[in-house]
Design a protein around this motif. Structure first.
Motif, PDB file in Angstrom:
ATOM      1  N   PRO A   1       0.823  -1.212   0.000  1.00  0.00           N
ATOM      2  CA  PRO A   1       0.000   0.000   0.000  1.00  0.00           C
ATOM      3  C   PRO A   1       0.854   1.257   0.000  1.00  0.00           C
ATOM      4  CG  PRO A   1      -0.764  -1.578   1.657  1.00  0.00           C
ATOM      5  CD  PRO A   1       0.559  -2.069   1.154  1.00  0.00           C
ATOM      6  N   LEU A   2       0.273   2.340  -0.508  1.00  0.00           N
ATOM      7  CA  LEU A   2       0.989   3.614  -0.548  1.00  0.00           C
ATOM      8  C   LEU A   2       1.368   4.059   0.848  1.00  0.00           C
ATOM      9  CD1 LEU A   2       1.959   5.991  -2.295  1.00  0.00           C
ATOM     10  CD2 LEU A   2      -0.279   7.037  -1.961  1.00  0.00           C
ATOM     11  N   SER A   3       0.471   3.891   1.803  1.00  0.00           N
ATOM     12  CA  SER A   3       0.741   4.238   3.191  1.00  0.00           C
ATOM     13  C   SER A   3       1.237   2.998   3.924  1.00  0.00           C
ATOM     14  CB  SER A   3      -0.525   4.771   3.867  1.00  0.00           C
ATOM     15  OG  SER A   3      -0.291   4.979   5.236  1.00  0.00           O
ATOM     16  N   HIS A   4       2.419   3.088   4.542  1.00  0.00           N
ATOM     17  CA  HIS A   4       2.990   1.938   5.239  1.00  0.00           C
ATOM     18  C   HIS A   4       2.264   1.645   6.548  1.00  0.00           C
ATOM     19  CE1 HIS A   4       6.301   1.523   2.426  1.00  0.00           C
ATOM     20  NE2 HIS A   4       6.499   2.828   2.513  1.00  0.00           N
ATOM     21  N   THR A   5       1.388   2.549   6.984  1.00  0.00           N
ATOM     22  CA  THR A   5       0.632   2.327   8.212  1.00  0.00           C
ATOM     23  C   THR A   5      -0.617   1.498   7.965  1.00  0.00           C
ATOM     24  OG1 THR A   5      -0.615   4.378   7.930  1.00  0.00           O
ATOM     25  CG2 THR A   5       1.463   4.511   9.146  1.00  0.00           C
ATOM     26  N   VAL A   6      -0.931   1.259   6.690  1.00  0.00           N
ATOM     27  CA  VAL A   6      -2.130   0.497   6.322  1.00  0.00           C
ATOM     28  C   VAL A   6      -1.714  -0.888   5.845  1.00  0.00           C
ATOM     29  CG1 VAL A   6      -4.147   0.406   4.824  1.00  0.00           C
ATOM     30  CG2 VAL A   6      -3.337   2.608   5.698  1.00  0.00           C
ATOM     31  N   GLN A   7      -2.355  -1.916   6.369  1.00  0.00           N
ATOM     32  CA  GLN A   7      -2.060  -3.278   5.967  1.00  0.00           C
ATOM     33  C   GLN A   7      -2.792  -3.620   4.666  1.00  0.00           C
ATOM     34  OE1 GLN A   7       0.126  -5.348   7.499  1.00  0.00           O
ATOM     35  NE2 GLN A   7       0.591  -3.589   8.801  1.00  0.00           N
ATOM     36  N   PRO A   8      -2.198  -4.485   3.824  1.00  0.00           N
ATOM     37  CA  PRO A   8      -2.905  -4.926   2.611  1.00  0.00           C
ATOM     38  C   PRO A   8      -4.262  -5.533   2.972  1.00  0.00           C
ATOM     39  CG  PRO A   8      -0.611  -5.617   2.560  1.00  0.00           C
ATOM     40  CD  PRO A   8      -0.844  -5.073   3.928  1.00  0.00           C
ATOM     41  N   PHE A   9      -5.293  -5.208   2.235  1.00  0.00           N
ATOM     42  CA  PHE A   9      -6.646  -5.618   2.589  1.00  0.00           C
ATOM     43  C   PHE A   9      -7.096  -6.839   1.801  1.00  0.00           C
ATOM     44  CE2 PHE A   9      -7.184  -2.725  -0.984  1.00  0.00           C
ATOM     45  CZ  PHE A   9      -8.097  -3.407  -1.766  1.00  0.00           C
ATOM     46  N   GLU A  10      -8.052  -7.547   2.363  1.00  0.00           N
ATOM     47  CA  GLU A  10      -8.773  -8.616   1.673  1.00  0.00           C
ATOM     48  C   GLU A  10     -10.220  -8.514   2.111  1.00  0.00           C
ATOM     49  OE1 GLU A  10      -8.750 -13.459   0.887  1.00  0.00           O
ATOM     50  OE2 GLU A  10      -7.340 -12.535   2.292  1.00  0.00           O
ATOM     51  N   GLN A  11     -11.119  -8.263   1.157  1.00  0.00           N
ATOM     52  CA  GLN A  11     -12.496  -7.959   1.503  1.00  0.00           C
ATOM     53  C   GLN A  11     -13.436  -8.489   0.430  1.00  0.00           C
ATOM     54  OE1 GLN A  11     -13.450  -6.274   4.402  1.00  0.00           O
ATOM     55  NE2 GLN A  11     -15.528  -6.863   3.815  1.00  0.00           N
ATOM     56  N   GLU A  12     -14.632  -8.879   0.862  1.00  0.00           N
ATOM     57  CA  GLU A  12     -15.665  -9.294  -0.079  1.00  0.00           C
ATOM     58  C   GLU A  12     -16.696  -8.178  -0.192  1.00  0.00           C
ATOM     59  OE1 GLU A  12     -17.300 -13.530  -0.534  1.00  0.00           O
ATOM     60  OE2 GLU A  12     -18.896 -12.503   0.571  1.00  0.00           O
ATOM     61  N   TYR A  13     -17.091  -7.875  -1.443  1.00  0.00           N
ATOM     62  CA  TYR A  13     -18.036  -6.787  -1.705  1.00  0.00           C
ATOM     63  C   TYR A  13     -19.247  -7.326  -2.456  1.00  0.00           C
ATOM     64  CZ  TYR A  13     -13.904  -3.966  -0.696  1.00  0.00           C
ATOM     65  OH  TYR A  13     -12.797  -3.412  -0.097  1.00  0.00           O
ATOM     66  N   HIS A  14     -20.418  -6.813  -2.080  1.00  0.00           N
ATOM     67  CA  HIS A  14     -21.650  -7.156  -2.778  1.00  0.00           C
ATOM     68  C   HIS A  14     -21.931  -6.062  -3.798  1.00  0.00           C
ATOM     69  CE1 HIS A  14     -26.251  -7.538  -2.914  1.00  0.00           C
ATOM     70  NE2 HIS A  14     -25.721  -8.466  -3.702  1.00  0.00           N
ATOM     71  N   LEU A  15     -21.882  -6.410  -5.078  1.00  0.00           N
ATOM     72  CA  LEU A  15     -22.031  -5.425  -6.152  1.00  0.00           C
ATOM     73  C   LEU A  15     -23.272  -5.725  -6.976  1.00  0.00           C
ATOM     74  CD1 LEU A  15     -18.325  -5.310  -7.417  1.00  0.00           C
ATOM     75  CD2 LEU A  15     -19.424  -3.771  -5.792  1.00  0.00           C
ATOM     76  N   LYS A  16     -23.850  -4.679  -7.529  1.00  0.00           N
ATOM     77  CA  LYS A  16     -24.973  -4.797  -8.437  1.00  0.00           C
ATOM     78  C   LYS A  16     -24.486  -4.571  -9.870  1.00  0.00           C
ATOM     79  CE  LYS A  16     -28.420  -5.358  -5.541  1.00  0.00           C
ATOM     80  NZ  LYS A  16     -29.347  -6.520  -5.582  1.00  0.00           N
ATOM     81  N   GLY A  17     -25.009  -5.352 -10.807  1.00  0.00           N
ATOM     82  CA  GLY A  17     -24.640  -5.164 -12.196  1.00  0.00           C
ATOM     83  C   GLY A  17     -24.166  -6.441 -12.858  1.00  0.00           C
ATOM     84  N   GLU A  18     -23.604  -6.273 -14.026  1.00  0.00           N
ATOM     85  CA  GLU A  18     -23.128  -7.402 -14.831  1.00  0.00           C
ATOM     86  C   GLU A  18     -21.604  -7.457 -14.911  1.00  0.00           C
ATOM     87  OE1 GLU A  18     -26.408  -7.546 -18.321  1.00  0.00           O
ATOM     88  OE2 GLU A  18     -25.402  -5.600 -18.034  1.00  0.00           O
ATOM     89  N   ARG A  19     -20.966  -6.387 -14.458  1.00  0.00           N
ATOM     90  CA  ARG A  19     -19.506  -6.299 -14.518  1.00  0.00           C
ATOM     91  C   ARG A  19     -18.991  -5.696 -13.216  1.00  0.00           C
ATOM     92  NH1 ARG A  19     -17.452  -6.492 -19.614  1.00  0.00           N
ATOM     93  NH2 ARG A  19     -15.706  -5.132 -19.110  1.00  0.00           N
ATOM     94  N   TRP A  20     -17.719  -5.903 -12.965  1.00  0.00           N
ATOM     95  CA  TRP A  20     -17.063  -5.225 -11.858  1.00  0.00           C
ATOM     96  C   TRP A  20     -15.966  -4.316 -12.409  1.00  0.00           C
ATOM     97  CZ3 TRP A  20     -11.885  -6.078 -11.804  1.00  0.00           C
ATOM     98  CH2 TRP A  20     -11.410  -7.266 -12.365  1.00  0.00           C
ATOM     99  N   MET A  21     -15.648  -3.280 -11.659  1.00  0.00           N
ATOM    100  CA  MET A  21     -14.605  -2.341 -12.074  1.00  0.00           C
ATOM    101  C   MET A  21     -13.776  -1.950 -10.851  1.00  0.00           C
ATOM    102  SD  MET A  21     -14.902   1.412 -13.920  1.00  0.00           S
ATOM    103  CE  MET A  21     -15.589   0.697 -15.418  1.00  0.00           C
ATOM    104  N   LEU A  22     -12.468  -2.047 -11.016  1.00  0.00           N
ATOM    105  CA  LEU A  22     -11.522  -1.654  -9.971  1.00  0.00           C
ATOM    106  C   LEU A  22     -10.746  -0.443 -10.465  1.00  0.00           C
ATOM    107  CD1 LEU A  22     -10.230  -2.364  -7.204  1.00  0.00           C
ATOM    108  CD2 LEU A  22      -8.589  -3.779  -8.454  1.00  0.00           C
ATOM    109  N   GLU A  23     -10.767   0.635  -9.686  1.00  0.00           N
ATOM    110  CA  GLU A  23     -10.143   1.889 -10.097  1.00  0.00           C
ATOM    111  C   GLU A  23      -9.026   2.289  -9.139  1.00  0.00           C
ATOM    112  OE1 GLU A  23     -12.755   5.125 -11.274  1.00  0.00           O
ATOM    113  OE2 GLU A  23     -14.449   3.751 -11.080  1.00  0.00           O
ATOM    114  N   GLY A  24      -8.166   3.174  -9.627  1.00  0.00           N
ATOM    115  CA  GLY A  24      -7.089   3.680  -8.784  1.00  0.00           C
ATOM    116  C   GLY A  24      -6.369   4.845  -9.441  1.00  0.00           C
ATOM    117  N   HIS A  25      -5.388   5.372  -8.721  1.00  0.00           N
ATOM    118  CA  HIS A  25      -4.549   6.459  -9.213  1.00  0.00           C
ATOM    119  C   HIS A  25      -3.133   5.937  -9.421  1.00  0.00           C
ATOM    120  CE1 HIS A  25      -7.748   9.249  -8.519  1.00  0.00           C
ATOM    121  NE2 HIS A  25      -7.738   9.075  -7.213  1.00  0.00           N
ATOM    122  N   LEU A  26      -2.405   6.600 -10.329  1.00  0.00           N
ATOM    123  CA  LEU A  26      -1.068   6.123 -10.703  1.00  0.00           C
ATOM    124  C   LEU A  26      -0.133   7.307 -10.911  1.00  0.00           C
ATOM    125  CD1 LEU A  26       0.367   3.371 -11.655  1.00  0.00           C
ATOM    126  CD2 LEU A  26      -0.039   4.249 -13.960  1.00  0.00           C
TER     127      LEU A  26
END
Length: 233
Positions: free
Chosen positions: A111-136
């Motif tokens: 992670p960008l912040s060393h104070t935050v641990q890498p996450f693992e999470q399950e999400y309930h989404l609506k729709g036919e596709r999923w999208m993962l976004e971020g900054h670079l």
């Protein structure tokens, strides 16, 4: 030691050997033309064959070192710009039977912040596709070529539809992956990107795929953005 590190080490070792042989060759050449102050005889006579072999050996070690160095640079460039670095795994766990699905996202990178641990999470989404976004953040191409990895942060996960009309009318689900402090930091980076040395580009990036039950993917980052690859079974 990794394969690339071994190649670099071998290349440097060959170049150092060639440098030592070159110094020895130049010393012999100097002694061949230098004369003894009392006798007037050359300090090094004959042995032309040995010096010739020494010179050829120096060239062999030099070009061998350059070959391994170029190979290492090519492999590093290929890994940086084509293969990328894995940052997250995404898996569609199951459909819910009501126009939605459950998506598990696990962060693989740092992670960008060393104070935050890498996450693992399950999400309930609506729709036919999923999208993962971020900054670079992409550095100057020369720095990227020599191993400077892009700075990134995953920011949100959301469901989407194929149809634009459904995007406008049906229920949408969006989950944040960053806190407000990180959002403000990225806002500042976008605003001041032109005044930051060695920074080539700041941009958003996203990957998207069908919400097919049981599908698994690995998200990687390259200097041009996020990419998506099927996960190995």
């Amino acid at each position: 030691m990794g394969f690339l590190s071994a190649l670099y080490s071998l290349a440097v070792a060959l170049e150092l050997i060639s440098l030592a042989l070159l110094l020895l060759f130049l010393r012999n050449c100097w002694r061949r033309v230098k004369r003894h102050p009392e006798t007037g005889e050359r300090l090094r006579r004959r042995k032309m064959g040995r010096d010739t072999v020494l010179g050829l050996t120096t060239l062999i070690f030099f070009f061998a070192g350059m070959t391994f160095m170029n190979l290492a640079l090519f492999l590093q460039s290929y890994r940086t710009y084509v293969v990328g670095h894995p940052i997250a795994s995404v898996a569609v766990e199951r459909q819910d039977g009501d126009g939605g699905f459950y998506l598990r996202v696990k962060e693989l990178g740092t992670p960008l912040s060393h104070t935050v641990q890498p996450f693992e999470q399950e999400y309930h989404l609506k729709g036919e596709r999923w999208m993962l976004e971020g900054h670079l953040i992409r550095f100057h191409p020369l720095l990227s070529f020599f191993g400077f990895k892009p700075v990134y942060q995953l920011t949100r996960i959301q469901g989407s539809y194929y149809s634009i009309d459904e995007e406008r009318t049906k229920e949408r689900t969006v989950y944040p992956l960053v806190d407000r402090a990180d959002e403000q930091w990225w806002r500042w980076i976008y605003k001041n990107r032109k005044s930051i040395p060695l920074l080539d580009m700041v941009s958003g990036s996203a990957v998207s795929q069908d919400a097919e039950e049981g599908s698994k993917y690995v998200v990687t980052v390259v200097p041009t953005g996020f990419t998506l690859q099927p996960a190995a079974e």
